[in-house]
Design a protein around this motif. Structure first.
Motif, PDB file in Angstrom:
ATOM      1  N   ASP A  87       0.857  -1.185   0.000  1.00 15.22           N
ATOM      2  CA  ASP A  87       0.000   0.000   0.000  1.00 15.22           C
ATOM      3  C   ASP A  87       0.895   1.238   0.000  1.00 15.22           C
ATOM      4  O   ASP A  87       1.581   1.522   0.977  1.00 15.22           O
ATOM      5  CB  ASP A  87      -0.900  -0.009   1.235  1.00 15.22           C
ATOM      6  N   LYS A  88       0.894   1.970  -1.073  1.00 14.81           N
ATOM      7  CA  LYS A  88       1.759   3.142  -1.211  1.00 14.81           C
ATOM      8  C   LYS A  88       1.054   4.456  -0.860  1.00 14.81           C
ATOM      9  O   LYS A  88       1.574   5.531  -1.178  1.00 14.81           O
ATOM     10  CB  LYS A  88       2.313   3.208  -2.633  1.00 14.81           C
ATOM     11  N   SER A  89      -0.092   4.377  -0.201  1.00 14.25           N
ATOM     12  CA  SER A  89      -0.769   5.601   0.233  1.00 14.25           C
ATOM     13  C   SER A  89       0.181   6.382   1.130  1.00 14.25           C
ATOM     14  O   SER A  89       0.701   5.837   2.114  1.00 14.25           O
ATOM     15  CB  SER A  89      -2.047   5.266   1.002  1.00 14.25           C
ATOM     16  N   PRO A  90       0.412   7.655   0.836  1.00 12.30           N
ATOM     17  CA  PRO A  90       1.446   8.399   1.567  1.00 12.30           C
ATOM     18  C   PRO A  90       1.089   8.806   2.995  1.00 12.30           C
ATOM     19  O   PRO A  90       1.981   9.114   3.786  1.00 12.30           O
ATOM     20  CB  PRO A  90       1.667   9.635   0.696  1.00 12.30           C
ATOM     21  N   TYR A  91      -0.215   8.794   3.328  1.00 12.80           N
ATOM     22  CA  TYR A  91      -0.616   9.306   4.639  1.00 12.80           C
ATOM     23  C   TYR A  91      -1.477   8.312   5.416  1.00 12.80           C
ATOM     24  O   TYR A  91      -2.189   7.502   4.837  1.00 12.80           O
ATOM     25  CB  TYR A  91      -1.390  10.624   4.478  1.00 12.80           C
ATOM     26  N   LYS A  92      -1.392   8.409   6.722  1.00 10.92           N
ATOM     27  CA  LYS A  92      -2.287   7.654   7.592  1.00 10.92           C
ATOM     28  C   LYS A  92      -3.632   8.375   7.630  1.00 10.92           C
ATOM     29  O   LYS A  92      -3.671   9.607   7.586  1.00 10.92           O
ATOM     30  CB  LYS A  92      -1.718   7.574   9.008  1.00 10.92           C
ATOM     31  N   SER A  93      -4.697   7.623   7.732  1.00  5.22           N
ATOM     32  CA  SER A  93      -6.019   8.250   7.859  1.00  5.22           C
ATOM     33  C   SER A  93      -6.434   8.249   9.328  1.00  5.22           C
ATOM     34  O   SER A  93      -7.616   8.177   9.660  1.00  5.22           O
ATOM     35  CB  SER A  93      -7.054   7.512   7.002  1.00  5.22           C
ATOM     36  N   ASN A  94      -5.448   8.312  10.215  1.00  7.41           N
ATOM     37  CA  ASN A  94      -5.700   8.360  11.646  1.00  7.41           C
ATOM     38  C   ASN A  94      -4.611   9.204  12.311  1.00  7.41           C
ATOM     39  O   ASN A  94      -3.592   9.524  11.707  1.00  7.41           O
ATOM     40  CB  ASN A  94      -5.715   6.956  12.247  1.00  7.41           C
ATOM     41  N   MET A  95      -4.848   9.534  13.554  1.00  7.99           N
ATOM     42  CA  MET A  95      -3.845  10.193  14.382  1.00  7.99           C
ATOM     43  C   MET A  95      -3.696   9.390  15.660  1.00  7.99           C
ATOM     44  O   MET A  95      -4.679   8.826  16.165  1.00  7.99           O
ATOM     45  CB  MET A  95      -4.266  11.628  14.709  1.00  7.99           C
ATOM     46  N   GLY A  96      -2.474   9.301  16.148  1.00 11.78           N
ATOM     47  CA  GLY A  96      -2.249   8.495  17.336  1.00 11.78           C
ATOM     48  C   GLY A  96      -1.233   9.114  18.263  1.00 11.78           C
ATOM     49  O   GLY A  96      -0.387   9.911  17.852  1.00 11.78           O
ATOM     50  N   ALA A  97      -1.323   8.728  19.537  1.00  6.88           N
ATOM     51  CA  ALA A  97      -0.370   9.221  20.534  1.00  6.88           C
ATOM     52  C   ALA A  97      -0.114   8.125  21.558  1.00  6.88           C
ATOM     53  O   ALA A  97      -1.047   7.459  22.023  1.00  6.88           O
ATOM     54  CB  ALA A  97      -0.904  10.469  21.225  1.00  6.88           C
ATOM     55  N   SER A  98       1.156   7.927  21.883  1.00  7.34           N
ATOM     56  CA  SER A  98       1.554   6.912  22.845  1.00  7.34           C
ATOM     57  C   SER A  98       2.193   7.584  24.053  1.00  7.34           C
ATOM     58  O   SER A  98       3.059   8.442  23.901  1.00  7.34           O
ATOM     59  CB  SER A  98       2.556   5.946  22.191  1.00  7.34           C
ATOM     60  N   PHE A  99       1.759   7.172  25.245  1.00  5.16           N
ATOM     61  CA  PHE A  99       2.226   7.809  26.475  1.00  5.16           C
ATOM     62  C   PHE A  99       2.950   6.781  27.355  1.00  5.16           C
ATOM     63  O   PHE A  99       2.317   5.939  27.988  1.00  5.16           O
ATOM     64  CB  PHE A  99       1.041   8.378  27.258  1.00  5.16           C
ATOM     65  N   SER A 100       4.266   6.848  27.365  1.00  5.57           N
ATOM     66  CA  SER A 100       5.059   6.031  28.280  1.00  5.57           C
ATOM     67  C   SER A 100       6.157   6.917  28.842  1.00  5.57           C
ATOM     68  O   SER A 100       6.395   8.019  28.332  1.00  5.57           O
ATOM     69  CB  SER A 100       5.654   4.810  27.565  1.00  5.57           C
ATOM     70  N   ARG A 101       6.827   6.461  29.854  1.00  6.90           N
ATOM     71  CA  ARG A 101       7.791   7.314  30.559  1.00  6.90           C
ATOM     72  C   ARG A 101       8.892   7.845  29.649  1.00  6.90           C
ATOM     73  O   ARG A 101       9.392   8.946  29.852  1.00  6.90           O
ATOM     74  CB  ARG A 101       8.405   6.535  31.722  1.00  6.90           C
ATOM     75  N   ALA A 102       9.253   7.084  28.635  1.00  8.19           N
ATOM     76  CA  ALA A 102      10.316   7.511  27.724  1.00  8.19           C
ATOM     77  C   ALA A 102       9.769   7.985  26.383  1.00  8.19           C
ATOM     78  O   ALA A 102      10.522   8.146  25.429  1.00  8.19           O
ATOM     79  CB  ALA A 102      11.311   6.371  27.518  1.00  8.19           C
ATOM     80  N   GLY A 103       8.466   8.213  26.305  1.00 11.21           N
ATOM     81  CA  GLY A 103       7.876   8.693  25.062  1.00 11.21           C
ATOM     82  C   GLY A 103       7.413   7.566  24.155  1.00 11.21           C
ATOM     83  O   GLY A 103       7.368   6.406  24.543  1.00 11.21           O
TER      84      GLY A 103
END
Length: 232
Positions: A87-103
């Motif tokens: 799949d060569k689609s250049p962009y994600k159709s979502n947004m995400g964030a991960s929260f851990s002590r080291a990022g």
């Protein structure tokens, strides 16, 4: 303009325009459309960043080290890595964030928020850990299975995560050193340890929805601690 930005930052919910942008991006996933709608993307990114700031502030109340993070430490880029993908689609159709002590790049357990129209969720745990980390987690589950069950069978935990740990990828046979008769064998075969709680688009536009997502994160805190204590 500064006043409007301030108002947006103190409203703990996502805007309908941000959801609409991601919906349109999914239908028009190409660089030309993206550049023509870059202002809409920047507005959506600003909205999501403000929401991530809200989540960090909330998590910090029961997991203090998360307070050292900034939104940029947690958020993933919208550009896809297509080098090894059909799949060569250049962009994600979502947004995400991960929260851990080291990022977001840490090989340890943490919290995760996935924002995708029709498929958003608050999740957490540790996804596809490296072999040494995986071995430590398996050992801790084996040694402390009663404690592990107490966490996953807790009333509040089950309220937010009724399905428990999700089967993402599993071994077909017991890992080396463990027997099929081990009472924890279902979990010992797992390669990822992750739970999630879904949120609809309508819910994400409700006032104070960030508080409900934070409650889900708080419910998984004992599980996060269990995994990170194993790794340490």
């Amino acid at each position: 303009m500064k006043f409007l930005n301030l108002i947006k930052r103190i409203i703990p919910m996502l805007q309908s325009t941000t959801i609409k942008f991601l919906q349109q991006l999914k239908k028009n996933n190409n660089r030309l459309w993206f550049e023509e709608n870059r202002k809409s993307y920047e507005a959506a990114k600003t909205d999501f960043t403000a929401f991530v700031d809200q989540l960090i502030a909330g998590i910090t109340k029961f997991d203090a080290p998360i307070g050292e993070l900034k939104a940029k430490d947690c958020m993933f880029r919208i550009n896809r890595d297509v080098r090894f993908s059909k799949d060569k689609s250049p962009y994600k159709s979502n947004m995400g964030a991960s929260f851990s002590r080291a990022g977001k790049k840490a090989d340890e357990a943490g919290y995760y928020f996935h924002f995708e129209p029709g498929a958003s969720f608050a999740g957490g745990g540790i996804y596809m850990p490296q072999a040494p980390t995986l071995a430590k987690i398996r050992q801790e589950i084996d040694y402390s299975f009663d404690e592990f069950k107490k966490i996953t069978e807790n009333k509040t935990f089950k309220k937010y995560f009724p399905k428990g740990l999700e089967v993402i990828d599993m071994l077909s046979r017991p890992p080396k050193g463990y027997d099929e008769t081990n009472p924890a064998i279902h979990y010992l075969k797992m390669k990822s340890f992750f739970v999630s709680s879904p949120f609809t688009d309508a819910m994400l536009q409700e006032k104070n929805i960030s508080k409900e997502i934070i409650k889900a994160f708080e419910a998984m805190k004992p599980l996060i601690d269990f995994f990170n204590n194993a790794v340490e």
